[in-house]
Motif scaffolding. Structure first.
Motif, PDB file in Angstrom:
ATOM      1  N   ILE A   9     -11.938 -15.558  27.802  1.00  0.00           N
ATOM      2  CA  ILE A   9     -13.218 -14.837  27.785  1.00  0.00           C
ATOM      3  C   ILE A   9     -14.366 -15.810  27.548  1.00  0.00           C
ATOM      4  CG2 ILE A   9     -14.625 -13.140  26.536  1.00  0.00           C
ATOM      5  CD1 ILE A   9     -12.024 -11.537  26.103  1.00  0.00           C
ATOM      6  N   ARG A  10     -14.181 -16.727  26.600  1.00  0.00           N
ATOM      7  CA  ARG A  10     -15.234 -17.716  26.342  1.00  0.00           C
ATOM      8  C   ARG A  10     -15.452 -18.589  27.564  1.00  0.00           C
ATOM      9  NH1 ARG A  10     -12.889 -17.389  20.981  1.00  0.00           N
ATOM     10  NH2 ARG A  10     -11.550 -19.185  21.321  1.00  0.00           N
ATOM     11  N   PHE A  11     -14.377 -18.899  28.249  1.00  0.00           N
ATOM     12  CA  PHE A  11     -14.486 -19.688  29.472  1.00  0.00           C
ATOM     13  C   PHE A  11     -15.308 -18.932  30.518  1.00  0.00           C
ATOM     14  CE2 PHE A  11     -12.980 -22.268  33.010  1.00  0.00           C
ATOM     15  CZ  PHE A  11     -12.908 -23.512  32.423  1.00  0.00           C
ATOM     16  N   GLN A  12     -15.082 -17.624  30.646  1.00  0.00           N
ATOM     17  CA  GLN A  12     -15.857 -16.809  31.586  1.00  0.00           C
ATOM     18  C   GLN A  12     -17.333 -16.763  31.193  1.00  0.00           C
ATOM     19  OE1 GLN A  12     -13.399 -13.224  31.234  1.00  0.00           O
ATOM     20  NE2 GLN A  12     -13.055 -13.334  33.442  1.00  0.00           N
ATOM     21  N   VAL A  13     -17.611 -16.660  29.905  1.00  0.00           N
ATOM     22  CA  VAL A  13     -18.998 -16.665  29.431  1.00  0.00           C
ATOM     23  C   VAL A  13     -19.673 -17.968  29.836  1.00  0.00           C
ATOM     24  CG1 VAL A  13     -20.451 -16.757  27.354  1.00  0.00           C
ATOM     25  CG2 VAL A  13     -18.628 -15.050  27.525  1.00  0.00           C
ATOM     26  N   LEU A  14     -18.993 -19.076  29.622  1.00  0.00           N
ATOM     27  CA  LEU A  14     -19.565 -20.377  29.987  1.00  0.00           C
ATOM     28  C   LEU A  14     -19.820 -20.473  31.493  1.00  0.00           C
ATOM     29  CD1 LEU A  14     -17.453 -22.694  27.666  1.00  0.00           C
ATOM     30  CD2 LEU A  14     -19.855 -22.032  27.382  1.00  0.00           C
ATOM     31  N   GLU A  15     -18.903 -19.945  32.273  1.00  0.00           N
ATOM     32  CA  GLU A  15     -19.089 -19.956  33.730  1.00  0.00           C
ATOM     33  C   GLU A  15     -20.346 -19.177  34.121  1.00  0.00           C
ATOM     34  OE1 GLU A  15     -17.486 -21.560  36.318  1.00  0.00           O
ATOM     35  OE2 GLU A  15     -16.552 -22.664  34.685  1.00  0.00           O
TER      36      GLU A  15
ATOM     37  N   LYS B 203     -20.458 -16.260  19.051  1.00  0.00           N
ATOM     38  CA  LYS B 203     -20.512 -16.909  17.730  1.00  0.00           C
ATOM     39  C   LYS B 203     -19.618 -18.146  17.729  1.00  0.00           C
ATOM     40  CE  LYS B 203     -19.763 -16.049  12.844  1.00  0.00           C
ATOM     41  NZ  LYS B 203     -18.506 -16.257  12.215  1.00  0.00           N
ATOM     42  N   THR B 204     -18.422 -18.028  18.272  1.00  0.00           N
ATOM     43  CA  THR B 204     -17.493 -19.154  18.341  1.00  0.00           C
ATOM     44  C   THR B 204     -18.065 -20.272  19.203  1.00  0.00           C
ATOM     45  OG1 THR B 204     -15.613 -17.668  18.054  1.00  0.00           O
ATOM     46  CG2 THR B 204     -15.135 -19.837  18.974  1.00  0.00           C
ATOM     47  N   LEU B 205     -18.644 -19.904  20.353  1.00  0.00           N
ATOM     48  CA  LEU B 205     -19.244 -20.903  21.245  1.00  0.00           C
ATOM     49  C   LEU B 205     -20.436 -21.594  20.582  1.00  0.00           C
ATOM     50  CD1 LEU B 205     -19.031 -18.920  24.585  1.00  0.00           C
ATOM     51  CD2 LEU B 205     -17.803 -21.046  24.044  1.00  0.00           C
ATOM     52  N   LYS B 206     -21.217 -20.837  19.828  1.00  0.00           N
ATOM     53  CA  LYS B 206     -22.364 -21.413  19.119  1.00  0.00           C
ATOM     54  C   LYS B 206     -21.910 -22.364  18.017  1.00  0.00           C
ATOM     55  CE  LYS B 206     -26.533 -19.927  17.858  1.00  0.00           C
ATOM     56  NZ  LYS B 206     -27.579 -19.103  17.312  1.00  0.00           N
ATOM     57  N   GLU B 207     -20.915 -21.953  17.248  1.00  0.00           N
ATOM     58  CA  GLU B 207     -20.392 -22.815  16.183  1.00  0.00           C
ATOM     59  C   GLU B 207     -19.823 -24.106  16.739  1.00  0.00           C
ATOM     60  OE1 GLU B 207     -17.639 -20.231  14.190  1.00  0.00           O
ATOM     61  OE2 GLU B 207     -19.218 -19.318  12.965  1.00  0.00           O
ATOM     62  N   ALA B 208     -19.296 -24.058  17.957  1.00  0.00           N
ATOM     63  CA  ALA B 208     -18.764 -25.250  18.614  1.00  0.00           C
ATOM     64  C   ALA B 208     -19.867 -26.081  19.259  1.00  0.00           C
ATOM     65  CB  ALA B 208     -17.734 -24.842  19.665  1.00  0.00           C
ATOM     66  N   GLY B 209     -21.077 -25.558  19.268  1.00  0.00           N
ATOM     67  CA  GLY B 209     -22.193 -26.287  19.858  1.00  0.00           C
ATOM     68  C   GLY B 209     -22.255 -26.222  21.376  1.00  0.00           C
TER      69      GLY B 209
ATOM     70  N   GLN C  32     -34.637 -16.638  20.822  1.00  0.00           N
ATOM     71  CA  GLN C  32     -35.039 -15.243  20.701  1.00  0.00           C
ATOM     72  C   GLN C  32     -36.361 -15.031  21.425  1.00  0.00           C
ATOM     73  OE1 GLN C  32     -34.507 -13.667  16.871  1.00  0.00           O
ATOM     74  NE2 GLN C  32     -35.125 -11.607  17.461  1.00  0.00           N
ATOM     75  N   GLU C  33     -36.403 -13.945  22.176  1.00  0.00           N
ATOM     76  CA  GLU C  33     -37.625 -13.524  22.864  1.00  0.00           C
ATOM     77  C   GLU C  33     -37.778 -12.033  22.580  1.00  0.00           C
ATOM     78  OE1 GLU C  33     -38.899 -13.061  27.416  1.00  0.00           O
ATOM     79  OE2 GLU C  33     -38.393 -15.119  26.855  1.00  0.00           O
ATOM     80  N   GLY C  34     -38.708 -11.711  21.693  1.00  0.00           N
ATOM     81  CA  GLY C  34     -38.841 -10.318  21.265  1.00  0.00           C
ATOM     82  C   GLY C  34     -37.600  -9.911  20.517  1.00  0.00           C
ATOM     83  N   ARG C  35     -37.009  -8.811  20.937  1.00  0.00           N
ATOM     84  CA  ARG C  35     -35.784  -8.366  20.264  1.00  0.00           C
ATOM     85  C   ARG C  35     -34.514  -8.858  20.947  1.00  0.00           C
ATOM     86  NH1 ARG C  35     -35.187  -2.003  21.821  1.00  0.00           N
ATOM     87  NH2 ARG C  35     -33.059  -2.547  22.275  1.00  0.00           N
ATOM     88  N   TRP C  36     -34.651  -9.608  22.023  1.00  0.00           N
ATOM     89  CA  TRP C  36     -33.491 -10.101  22.772  1.00  0.00           C
ATOM     90  C   TRP C  36     -33.195 -11.553  22.419  1.00  0.00           C
ATOM     91  CZ3 TRP C  36     -31.124  -6.160  24.682  1.00  0.00           C
ATOM     92  CH2 TRP C  36     -31.853  -5.058  25.120  1.00  0.00           C
ATOM     93  N   ILE C  37     -31.922 -11.875  22.395  1.00  0.00           N
ATOM     94  CA  ILE C  37     -31.498 -13.264  22.215  1.00  0.00           C
ATOM     95  C   ILE C  37     -30.848 -13.715  23.513  1.00  0.00           C
ATOM     96  CG2 ILE C  37     -29.996 -14.839  20.936  1.00  0.00           C
ATOM     97  CD1 ILE C  37     -30.250 -12.954  18.539  1.00  0.00           C
ATOM     98  N   TYR C  38     -31.348 -14.816  24.039  1.00  0.00           N
ATOM     99  CA  TYR C  38     -30.839 -15.371  25.287  1.00  0.00           C
ATOM    100  C   TYR C  38     -29.982 -16.594  24.996  1.00  0.00           C
ATOM    101  CZ  TYR C  38     -33.966 -12.247  27.740  1.00  0.00           C
ATOM    102  OH  TYR C  38     -34.583 -11.126  28.222  1.00  0.00           O
ATOM    103  N   TYR C  39     -28.880 -16.702  25.722  1.00  0.00           N
ATOM    104  CA  TYR C  39     -27.932 -17.800  25.527  1.00  0.00           C
ATOM    105  C   TYR C  39     -27.934 -18.707  26.748  1.00  0.00           C
ATOM    106  CZ  TYR C  39     -26.361 -15.122  21.560  1.00  0.00           C
ATOM    107  OH  TYR C  39     -26.322 -14.446  20.369  1.00  0.00           O
ATOM    108  N   SER C  40     -27.773 -19.999  26.484  1.00  0.00           N
ATOM    109  CA  SER C  40     -27.685 -20.996  27.553  1.00  0.00           C
ATOM    110  C   SER C  40     -26.720 -22.093  27.111  1.00  0.00           C
ATOM    111  CB  SER C  40     -29.060 -21.581  27.858  1.00  0.00           C
ATOM    112  OG  SER C  40     -29.585 -22.228  26.713  1.00  0.00           O
ATOM    113  N   LEU C  41     -26.310 -22.906  28.065  1.00  0.00           N
ATOM    114  CA  LEU C  41     -25.385 -23.996  27.760  1.00  0.00           C
ATOM    115  C   LEU C  41     -26.101 -25.102  27.001  1.00  0.00           C
ATOM    116  CD1 LEU C  41     -23.462 -24.398  31.144  1.00  0.00           C
ATOM    117  CD2 LEU C  41     -22.780 -23.084  29.127  1.00  0.00           C
TER     118      LEU C  41
END
Length: 109
Positions: free
Chosen positions: A23-29, A57-63, A69-78
């Motif tokens: 699942i984490r691999f799919q998120v990264l893709e 959370k696991t991906l963030k802890e691994a760096g 954060q933009e308003g009430r949304w949190i956006y994730y990127s590599l």
């Protein structure tokens, strides 16, 4: 001659652990091409928000990912710097290790 073992840093260990889950691999893709919020990741993967949040959370802890954060949304990127660190760690095996022939385990040593 005895080989010395190099202990990988915690960041390297956490990085490879994070990469070990499908699942984490799919998120990264999905994050390869653009930053996404949790709701967009849920929509793409068909997984509940609580489960995606756990994996993020696991991906963030691994760096491997970062958030903004933009308003009430949190956006994730590599976080490409951490991918480079993992790549360099693996490259050290290619560059500095002697490639040994495969041993037949049934043969006496």
């Amino acid at each position: 001659m005895k080989a010395t073992l190099k202990n990988p840093s915690t960041d390297i260990v956490l990085g490879f652990h994070a990469l070990s889950d499908p699942i984490r691999f799919q998120v990264l893709e999905l994050l390869r091409s653009q930053e996404l919020c949790v709701c967009e990741l849920c929509e793409h993967l068909g997984i509940p928000q609580s489960k995606i949040s756990f994996h993020l959370k696991t991906l963030k802890e691994a760096g491997l990912v970062r958030s903004r954060q933009e308003g009430r949304w949190i956006y994730y990127s590599l976080n490409l710097a951490q991918f480079i660190a993992l790549e360099e760690y693996l490259a050290s095996y290619r560059r500095f290790s002697t490639i040994l022939p495969a041993r037949n385990c049934s043969e006496p040593t």
